[in-house]
Design a protein around this motif. Structure first.
Motif, short mmCIF file in Angstrom:
data_model
loop_
_atom_site.label_atom_id
_atom_site.label_comp_id
_atom_site.label_asym_id
_atom_site.label_seq_id
_atom_site.Cartn_x
_atom_site.Cartn_y
_atom_site.Cartn_z
N VAL A 1 0.91 -1.38 0.10
CA VAL A 1 -0.10 0.01 0.11
C VAL A 1 0.95 1.21 0.08
O VAL A 1 1.85 1.30 0.82
N TRP B 1 0.59 3.94 1.11
CA TRP B 1 0.55 4.74 2.39
C TRP B 1 1.64 4.25 3.53
O TRP B 1 2.12 4.92 4.40
N SER C 1 1.43 4.51 -6.94
CA SER C 1 0.70 3.30 -7.14
C SER C 1 1.01 2.64 -8.54
O SER C 1 1.08 3.37 -9.58
N ASN D 1 -3.36 2.30 -3.78
CA ASN D 1 -3.67 3.16 -2.92
C ASN D 1 -5.20 3.22 -2.84
O ASN D 1 -5.88 4.40 -2.72
N ASP D 2 -5.88 2.12 -2.74
CA ASP D 2 -7.33 1.95 -2.74
C ASP D 2 -7.68 2.11 -1.22
O ASP D 2 -7.00 2.10 -0.08
N ARG D 3 -9.05 2.53 -1.24
CA ARG D 3 -9.64 2.77 0.18
C ARG D 3 -9.40 1.59 1.17
O ARG D 3 -9.35 1.50 2.53
N ARG E 1 -6.84 -3.59 5.18
CA ARG E 1 -6.22 -2.45 5.41
C ARG E 1 -7.33 -1.36 5.04
O ARG E 1 -7.61 -1.45 3.79
N ARG F 1 -7.35 2.80 4.17
CA ARG F 1 -6.38 3.79 4.01
C ARG F 1 -6.92 4.82 5.33
O ARG F 1 -7.85 4.99 5.79
N GLN F 2 -5.60 5.40 5.67
CA GLN F 2 -5.31 5.99 6.92
C GLN F 2 -6.36 7.38 7.34
O GLN F 2 -6.89 7.68 8.03
N ASP F 3 -7.08 7.67 6.06
CA ASP F 3 -7.74 8.97 6.17
C ASP F 3 -9.22 8.64 6.10
O ASP F 3 -10.17 9.32 6.33
#
Length: 508
Positions: A70, A72, A110, A130-132, A153, A155-157
């Motif tokens: 990923v 991130w 990505s 870089n998917d959600r 996983r 995404r951090q946001d």
């Protein structure tokens, strides 16, 4: 319940959409580097297996060791292969990417990455996403018995809730803790396409499917050995199993069973040796191989072992070694063995020549021509291909056939001879007795008479006197007179003598 049904419907719709999307993905154009054979089978390994010629292939390593990576995370890719490190060529999404000739770099975008080395070719592809929502698996070769965790996983946001995992659109089981699914110990049936579903801030989200391939730690064992050993011979059974070439081999333990009972092991050696087998060693054999930790166990198919016995102690019945019969009598001989594995063949010999086959020799009503010395030979062929022949020869049986008439004359002759001998014996005894009597008489006549014993006192003596007188007619003519009997008595102790008269009254 309604919420779960609605979620299941949304998941099914998302799966259908992803299936269409994956089917439309390009496999690369003419500028794409050559791909690893069957990349889906080795997607988690990070490298291709050796080619048929045995040449080393290029490997693409990723740090942190998760696939897909990923964006991130701080992702570093390393290209390993033959040749110098400065000859590495990188590709992104099938196109040559950048001017970096180094074997290592940090990813900032990505995409799908590969590398190429002149001496070993292209590496398998690695996706950086870089998917959600991303489902990640360990970037290593997965073998049976491993402890593996799959993680979903986000995404951090973004925030999420209620994560679920699917294997080939079904519940994979395992142990779910938050966003991680534990598959331990790993088994072959854990292979498949996985994805995860989560409720994120804007709704339901579905990850891209990831192929999980679980490789055998070792192959299913095969038990080999002679299925038909001969009694007294050694028996060597081999439990053959091949360890996986994808990881340095670890010690494997072997166990051997007969009819479900342990007869050997656990041991490192895959051999079971029995120096000399008997009938009791027959049975259904199997072996089991398990890893040193015992997390992986595999059993072989059964091998049926039958210990065969050579023929021994052939006998003929009826039993006497000499058998006398008469012409016309029915005679049947039977041959048997004390031990011997079937099939057993029987051969009859008369005077050393083969006359019949089979366990029974039926001579019917015999004649003089059937006389001779009979033997039975038993044989059986043993070994896996019947290449060993064993023989057992019976004792000799002498069969004497005599004609019935000859036998009657022989009996009559024997009886006649016996009677004649008896008559001669009786005659000899009678002649001897008669001769003995005659000899005794002759001996008595030749001997002089014994003088009379002197009379004792008081004993009466008598004399019979016959008087004759001459007649005038012939000087030889005589006439008998009346007999006279004279009695005398010996003197007694007084000196007296007494006269006695005869029966006629005359006094002497």
């Amino acid at each position: 319940m309604a919420g779960d049904t609605g979620m299941a419907g949304k998941v099914a719709l998302l799966l259908w959409a992803h299936t269409l999307g994956l089917a439309g993905e390009s496999s690369g154009d003419a500028m794409s580097p050559p791909r690893c054979p069957q990349p889906h089978a080795m997607a988690l390994a990070g490298w291709c297996p050796l080619s048929p010629a045995g040449a080393q292939t290029t490997q693409l390593l990723v740090e942190p060791p998760w696939r897909p990576a990923v964006l991130w995370d701080q992702v570093t890719l390393t290209c390993q292969g033959s040749g110098t490190t400065g000859d590495t060529t990188w590709y992104k999404d099938g196109q040559r990417w950048g001017q970096n000739r180094s074997d290592r770099f940090t990813v900032t975008e990505s995409g799908t990455y590969t590398c190429d080395r002149p001496g070993s070719g292209s590496s398998p592809a690695l996706r950086v996403m870089n998917d959600r929502l991303v489902l990640q698996v360990p970037a290593q070769t997965l073998l049976e018995g491993d402890t593996v965790k799959l993680r979903c996983r986000v995404r951090q946001d973004m925030s999420f809730s209620r994560v679920r995992f699917y294997q080939d659109r079904k519940d994979p089981g395992g142990f779910l803790t938050g966003t991680e699914l534990s598959l331990s110990p790993l088994q072959l049936n854990h292979s498949g396409r996985y994805h995860c579903v989560a409720f994120v801030s804007f709704g339901l989200s579905l990850s891209t499917p990831v192929t999980v391939t679980v490789h055998e730690l070792f192959t299913v064992p095969v038990l080999e050995g002679p299925p038909e050993p001969i009694e007294g011979s050694p028996l060597n059974l081999s439990c053959l199993s091949t360890p996986s070439p994808l990881r340095p081999p670890a010690p494997l333990l072997h166990l051997f069973y007969r009819d479900g009972q342990l007869v050997g092991g656990p041991q490192v050696s895959p051999q079971l040796l029995m120096p000399a087998v008997g009938v009791s060693n027959s049975g259904n054999y199997s072996c089991q191989v398990h890893s040193e930790e015992g997390t992986v166990r595999k059993s072989s198919a059964r091998l049926h072992v039958t210990v065969h016995m050579p023929v021994a102690n052939a006998t003929i019945t009826p039993g006497p070694l000499s058998h006398q019969v008469h012409a016309g009598d029915p005679v049947t001989l039977r041959c048997s063995v004390q031990v011997g594995s079937a099939p057993v063949n029987f051969t009859w010999l008369r005077d050393g020549q083969v006359v019949a086959q089979g366990p029974i020799l039926d001579l019917g009503n015999v004649s003089v021509g059937h006389s001779g010395t009979y033997q039975c030979m038993a044989t059986n062929q043993l070994g896996q291909d019947g290449h060993r022949v064993f023989r057992a020869l019976s004792h000799e049986l002498v069969l004497e056939v005599t004609p019935r008439g000859h036998w009657s004359r022989a009996v009559a002759t024997g009886v006649g001879v016996s009677l004649l001998f008896l008559v001669l014996l009786v005659g000899a005894a009678a002649a001897w007795h008669r001769w003995n009597n005659m000899a005794s008489r002759k001996q008595q006549e030749r001997a002089p008479p014994d003088p009379p014993a002197p009379p004792e006192e008081g004993e009466v003596l008598y004399t019979h006197v016959v008087s004759t007188r001459q007649t005038g007619a012939s000087p030889r003519a005589t006439a008998l007179q009346d007999p006279q009997v004279t009695y005398a008595e010996l003197r007694g102790p007084h000196g007296r003598q007494r006269e006695l008269s005869d029966t006629y009254g005359n006094v002497l």
